[in-house]
Design a protein around this motif. Structure first.
Motif, PDB file in Angstrom:
ATOM      1  N   PRO A  78       0.814  -1.221   0.000  1.00  0.00           N
ATOM      2  CA  PRO A  78       0.000   0.000   0.000  1.00  0.00           C
ATOM      3  C   PRO A  78       0.843   1.265   0.000  1.00  0.00           C
ATOM      4  O   PRO A  78       2.045   1.254   0.259  1.00  0.00           O
ATOM      5  N   ILE A  79       0.187   2.371  -0.310  1.00  0.00           N
ATOM      6  CA  ILE A  79       0.820   3.685  -0.202  1.00  0.00           C
ATOM      7  C   ILE A  79       1.125   3.951   1.268  1.00  0.00           C
ATOM      8  O   ILE A  79       0.287   3.710   2.140  1.00  0.00           O
ATOM      9  N   ARG A  80       2.329   4.449   1.532  1.00  0.00           N
ATOM     10  CA  ARG A  80       2.741   4.733   2.897  1.00  0.00           C
ATOM     11  C   ARG A  80       2.929   6.229   3.096  1.00  0.00           C
ATOM     12  O   ARG A  80       3.178   6.962   2.144  1.00  0.00           O
ATOM     13  N   ARG A  81       2.810   6.655   4.332  1.00  0.00           N
ATOM     14  CA  ARG A  81       3.115   8.040   4.666  1.00  0.00           C
ATOM     15  C   ARG A  81       4.584   8.300   4.347  1.00  0.00           C
ATOM     16  O   ARG A  81       5.469   7.547   4.728  1.00  0.00           O
ATOM     17  N   GLY A  82       4.857   9.382   3.623  1.00  0.00           N
ATOM     18  CA  GLY A  82       6.215   9.692   3.201  1.00  0.00           C
ATOM     19  C   GLY A  82       6.502   9.322   1.762  1.00  0.00           C
ATOM     20  O   GLY A  82       7.495   9.778   1.194  1.00  0.00           O
ATOM     21  N   ASP A  83       5.632   8.517   1.132  1.00  0.00           N
ATOM     22  CA  ASP A  83       5.827   8.163  -0.277  1.00  0.00           C
ATOM     23  C   ASP A  83       5.626   9.374  -1.170  1.00  0.00           C
ATOM     24  O   ASP A  83       4.781  10.238  -0.901  1.00  0.00           O
ATOM     25  N   VAL A  84       6.393   9.421  -2.259  1.00  0.00           N
ATOM     26  CA  VAL A  84       6.169  10.400  -3.310  1.00  0.00           C
ATOM     27  C   VAL A  84       5.288   9.730  -4.358  1.00  0.00           C
ATOM     28  O   VAL A  84       5.570   8.604  -4.789  1.00  0.00           O
ATOM     29  N   VAL A  85       4.228  10.412  -4.764  1.00  0.00           N
ATOM     30  CA  VAL A  85       3.293   9.823  -5.721  1.00  0.00           C
ATOM     31  C   VAL A  85       3.052  10.774  -6.899  1.00  0.00           C
ATOM     32  O   VAL A  85       3.052  11.991  -6.741  1.00  0.00           O
ATOM     33  N   VAL A  86       2.868  10.186  -8.058  1.00  0.00           N
ATOM     34  CA  VAL A  86       2.396  10.905  -9.235  1.00  0.00           C
ATOM     35  C   VAL A  86       0.912  10.594  -9.345  1.00  0.00           C
ATOM     36  O   VAL A  86       0.504   9.433  -9.248  1.00  0.00           O
TER      37      VAL A  86
END
Length: 226
Positions: free
Chosen positions: A66-74
């Motif tokens: 899953p997406i985590r806090r701190g991830d960079v996302v487009v």
């Protein structure tokens, strides 16, 4: 009377055209399913990404975890960061889409930011130490642009289910979730609008480097009162 033999037409150009078309089709398939290239049009994610950088984005990065806090996302910002209808004509939209696909221009609807709040998170600016807090715990933000405050704009938000709270690393120049607090949706971006995760800086060559996922940005991963 001598008869001149007719020379068969050279099919080389046909093979070249077919090869080009096949390459375009394969590239389109790869970019729609696995990997894509994006152009960074602004300084909002400095120092990680600079204006003019081309980045390689994995579309499958969040399929296995899953997406985590701190991830960079487009992500696709339509309905949140970008208007649903840009008002441009079809020709302008086609030219913009072509430039975006070729990686030579940015997109008016695609953005790159860092995940600060996950669904259920309570995100506040700021504590006595001028740090953002998530669920009452201060964030450790080594990625911030040198000299920038965590935020000069105060906010106190709880992220709804299925949404994300996103900020740029260069906070003083970034238009992000804070800019949309008074708009419908309150700056929250739907998680299903995430396209993928940057994995490599491709251009310029002197910045060629992989992009690592950071650990969770908060000092604690618990929710308020848990």
């Amino acid at each position: 009377m001598d008869q001149t033999k007719r020379q068969p037409g050279r099919p080389g150009w046909r093979f070249a055209l077919l090869a080009v078309l096949a390459a375009v089709l394969v590239s389109g398939l790869i970019r729609s399913l696995w990997l894509d290239v994006y152009y960074i049009p602004s300084a909002s994610m400095e120092p990680l990404f600079g204006t003019g950088d081309r980045i390689l984005v994995s579309r499958t990065a969040f399929q296995s975890e899953p997406i985590r806090r701190g991830d960079v996302v487009v992500f696709d910002g339509r309905g949140s960061f970008a208007p649903l209808n840009s008002g441009e004509g079809r020709l302008q939209e086609a030219a913009a889409a072509a430039g975006h696909w070729l990686g030579v221009t940015g997109s008016d609807t695609t953005y790159v930011k860092r995940v600060i709040g996950l669904p259920g998170d309570h995100v506040v600016c700021c504590d006595a130490g001028q740090r953002l807090t998530v669920n009452g715990q201060p964030l450790v933000e080594p990625y911030l642009y040198a000299g920038d405050a965590a935020s000069t704009q105060k906010f106190d938000v709880t992220v709804p289910e299925g949404r994300l709270w996103l900020l740029g690393d260069h906070r003083s120049v970034s238009a992000d979730s804070r800019s949309l607090l008074g708009a419908p949706g309150g700056g929250m971006v739907r998680a299903d609008r995430v396209i993928g995760s940057p994995v490599q800086i491709l251009w310029p060559l002197d910045r060629f480097a992989s992009v690592a996922r950071l650990p969770l940005a908060a000092t604690s991963t618990t929710k308020d009162g848990q």
